[in-house]
Scaffold this active site. Structure first.
Site, mmCIF file in Angstrom:
data_model
loop_
_atom_site.group_PDB
_atom_site.id
_atom_site.type_symbol
_atom_site.label_atom_id
_atom_site.label_comp_id
_atom_site.label_asym_id
_atom_site.label_seq_id
_atom_site.Cartn_x
_atom_site.Cartn_y
_atom_site.Cartn_z
ATOM 1 N N ASP A 72 0.529 -0.950 -0.165
ATOM 2 C CA ASP A 72 0.322 0.304 -0.017
ATOM 3 C C ASP A 72 0.779 1.468 0.390
ATOM 4 O OD1 ASP A 72 -2.397 -1.403 0.180
ATOM 5 O OD2 ASP A 72 -2.738 -1.078 2.139
ATOM 6 N N THR A 73 1.850 0.828 0.716
ATOM 7 C CA THR A 73 2.519 2.635 1.041
ATOM 8 C C THR A 73 4.100 2.714 0.827
ATOM 9 O OG1 THR A 73 2.925 2.087 3.443
ATOM 10 C CG2 THR A 73 1.127 2.813 2.448
ATOM 11 N N ARG A 74 4.955 1.362 0.044
ATOM 12 C CA ARG A 74 6.426 1.606 0.456
ATOM 13 C C ARG A 74 6.824 2.678 -0.717
ATOM 14 N NH1 ARG A 74 11.000 2.119 0.936
ATOM 15 N NH2 ARG A 74 12.375 1.058 0.329
ATOM 16 N N GLY A 114 19.140 -13.826 6.215
ATOM 17 C CA GLY A 114 19.994 -14.470 7.098
ATOM 18 C C GLY A 114 19.516 -14.094 8.079
ATOM 19 N N GLU A 142 3.164 -6.609 15.181
ATOM 20 C CA GLU A 142 4.311 -5.208 14.884
ATOM 21 C C GLU A 142 2.820 -4.841 15.413
ATOM 22 O OE1 GLU A 142 6.762 -5.488 10.657
ATOM 23 O OE2 GLU A 142 5.448 -3.607 11.547
#
Length: 167
Positions: A29-31, A59, A93
């Protein structure tokens, strides 16, 4: 989500992170627009920002690295978009952010509502938020979904910046 975090056995480079700002956002949506500009503006101002695409190394155990970055940040900026609630990672998150916020009131949550209203975040309404939670309720235990809903309610109730067509 806990299973994803526990399943990863890689040692992360984030054991003692100290970021000033942690950005939580829905990649698709916003990256490539708002987050890119916000990240650049913060970095250009000398602010140490955690942005998963910039800070994670191949990794790295993603869950522990993000958890450490959240715990080590002074300010959290969740950028709510219409697809934010589609992502179990975003919700995880946010729940982590709220847990840290409750345990240390010296840190700030500064929400940004990007083409979505605070009411929709707070009450999980609007077609995308409602539909996302209908799907989550099919896949996750009730206590996990409740934790996500509670986090959205708390943060949706905070004064934040609202971005819409007029700004």
């Amino acid at each position: 989500m806990a299973e994803l975090i526990q399943a990863s056995s890689s040692v992360s480079s984030f054991e003692s992170s100290n970021y000033e700002v942690f950005l939580s956002y829905k990649w698709e949506d916003t990256r490539n627009n708002f987050i890119s500009f916000l990240h650049k503006a913060l970095k250009d101002s000398g602010i140490n920002v955690f942005l998963d695409s910039k800070e994670l190394w191949t990794g790295d155990a993603i869950g522990p690295a993000i958890e450490s970055a959240i715990e080590g940040s002074k300010i959290w900026i969740p950028v709510f978009s219409s697809g934010y609630a589609d992502s179990q990672w975003c919700l995880w998150e946010l729940a982590q952010i709220v847990q840290c916020h409750r345990s240390n009131d010296h840190r700030l949550i500064l929400p940004i509502f990007c083409y979505v209203g605070p009411y929709d975040v707070q009450h999980q309404t609007g077609s995308r938020f409602e539909k996302a939670f209908q799907e989550h309720e099919k896949k996750f235990k009730p206590d996990i979904v409740k934790n996500w809903r509670d986090a959205l309610e708390l943060v949706g109730n905070l004064k934040g910046e609202i971005l819409d067509e007029t700004k």
